[in-house]
Design an enzyme around this catalytic site. Structure first.
Site, PDB file in Angstrom:
ATOM      1  N   CYS A 143       6.181  -0.349   6.930  1.00 59.49           N
ATOM      2  CA  CYS A 143       5.614   0.806   6.217  1.00 59.49           C
ATOM      3  C   CYS A 143       6.998   1.537   6.068  1.00 59.49           C
ATOM      4  O   CYS A 143       7.707   1.236   5.985  1.00 59.49           O
ATOM      5  CB  CYS A 143       5.346   2.093   6.904  1.00 59.49           C
ATOM      6  SG  CYS A 143       4.864   3.476   6.736  1.00 59.49           S
ATOM      7  N   LEU A 144       6.553   1.607   4.043  1.00 59.53           N
ATOM      8  CA  LEU A 144       7.451   2.106   3.152  1.00 59.53           C
ATOM      9  C   LEU A 144       8.740   3.541   3.769  1.00 59.53           C
ATOM     10  O   LEU A 144       9.347   4.020   3.102  1.00 59.53           O
ATOM     11  CB  LEU A 144       7.332   2.408   1.832  1.00 59.53           C
ATOM     12  CG  LEU A 144       6.811   1.105   1.605  1.00 59.53           C
ATOM     13  CD1 LEU A 144       6.117   1.139  -0.564  1.00 59.53           C
ATOM     14  CD2 LEU A 144       7.458  -0.406   1.288  1.00 59.53           C
TER      15      LEU A 144
ATOM     16  N   HIS B  87      -2.448   7.912   6.986  1.00 59.71           N
ATOM     17  CA  HIS B  87      -1.473   8.270   7.165  1.00 59.71           C
ATOM     18  C   HIS B  87      -2.020   9.827   6.169  1.00 59.71           C
ATOM     19  O   HIS B  87      -1.876  11.171   6.157  1.00 59.71           O
ATOM     20  CB  HIS B  87      -0.978   7.854   5.181  1.00 59.71           C
ATOM     21  CG  HIS B  87       0.176   6.729   5.566  1.00 59.71           C
ATOM     22  ND1 HIS B  87       1.631   7.139   6.147  1.00 59.71           N
ATOM     23  CD2 HIS B  87       0.235   5.683   5.107  1.00 59.71           C
ATOM     24  CE1 HIS B  87       2.234   6.317   6.043  1.00 59.71           C
ATOM     25  NE2 HIS B  87       1.282   5.154   5.847  1.00 59.71           N
TER      26      HIS B  87
ATOM     27  N   GLY C 121       0.802  -1.305   0.031  1.00 61.94           N
ATOM     28  CA  GLY C 121      -0.305   0.120   0.091  1.00 61.94           C
ATOM     29  C   GLY C 121       0.739   1.008   0.342  1.00 61.94           C
ATOM     30  O   GLY C 121       1.906   1.231   0.629  1.00 61.94           O
TER      31      GLY C 121
ATOM     32  N   GLN D   5       2.687   9.850   1.323  1.00 64.26           N
ATOM     33  CA  GLN D   5       4.146   8.493   1.428  1.00 64.26           C
ATOM     34  C   GLN D   5       5.300   9.913  -0.233  1.00 64.26           C
ATOM     35  O   GLN D   5       6.073   9.475   0.409  1.00 64.26           O
ATOM     36  CB  GLN D   5       4.111   7.981   1.524  1.00 64.26           C
ATOM     37  CG  GLN D   5       3.956   7.316   2.855  1.00 64.26           C
ATOM     38  CD  GLN D   5       2.950   5.984   2.674  1.00 64.26           C
ATOM     39  OE1 GLN D   5       2.653   5.155   2.091  1.00 64.26           O
ATOM     40  NE2 GLN D   5       4.346   5.379   3.158  1.00 64.26           N
TER      41      GLN D   5
HETATM   42 ZN    ZN Z   1       2.335   3.083   5.741  1.00 64.28          ZN
END
Ligand code: ZN
Length: 165
Positions: A88-89, A134, A46, A51
């Site tokens: 999480c990236l 986010h 995701g 982000q």
């Molecule tokens: Zn994330």
């Protein structure tokens, strides 16, 4: 399509509330395509627009068979509970243990502005909750009851396997 840079923890954009999308134009289509490419390239499940530094309520989620576009998503229903690892990236090399609902139903628009409903359990429900947070400027690290490095997490899995063996 182009890869976008993924911002990491500490970047102020990750702590801001994103604005709703109001124009379903070419810029939105480019953003969605870029986000899909960026998520796939980074092996994520995701990705939310903040982000990549865009403060709009846009998320992409990889369901395995397809990648769905969630524009202005809203949770309609949630139930049950699951407890497990999350990453999480934007928080590289870290894993956290987080409790989430086991089932989530949401509604969201696509790139044309049409509304759809989606539902998911387990990993997908977890991902829906994580990505939507986010959009309100929150990271899962705020919710995790335990944070570990990737290495510590792999060690934990190993010792659990040994206990079960
Ligand atoms: Zn994330």
């Amino acid at each position: 399509m182009a890869l976008r840079m993924i911002l990491t923890e500490g970047n102020p954009s990750l702590n801001k509330v994103s604005r709703p999308v109001t124009s379903f134009d070419d810029r939105l289509a480019v953003l969605l395509d870029d986000m899909k490419e960026t998520m796939t390239h980074a092996n994520g499940v995701g990705l939310a627009a903040p982000q990549v530094g865009i403060l709009r309520r846009v998320v992409v989620v990889d369901l395995g068979e397809e990648i769905i576009e969630l524009v202005n998503p809203r949770i309609l229903e949630q139930s049950g509970e699951q407890d497990g690892p999350e990453g999480c990236l934007s928080v590289p090399e870290r894993v956290g243990l987080v409790k989430r609902p086991n089932y989530v139903k949401l509604e969201a628009q696509d790139r044309h502005g049409d509304w759809y409903e989606y539902e998911g359990e387990e990993l997908i429900a977890r991902c829906f909750c994580h990505e939507l947070e986010h959009l309100d400027g929150h990271l899962y690290t705020e919710r995790a009851y335990q944070m570990m490095t990737q290495e510590e997490y792999e060690q934990m899995l190993k010792s659990q396997e040994e206990e079960e063996a």
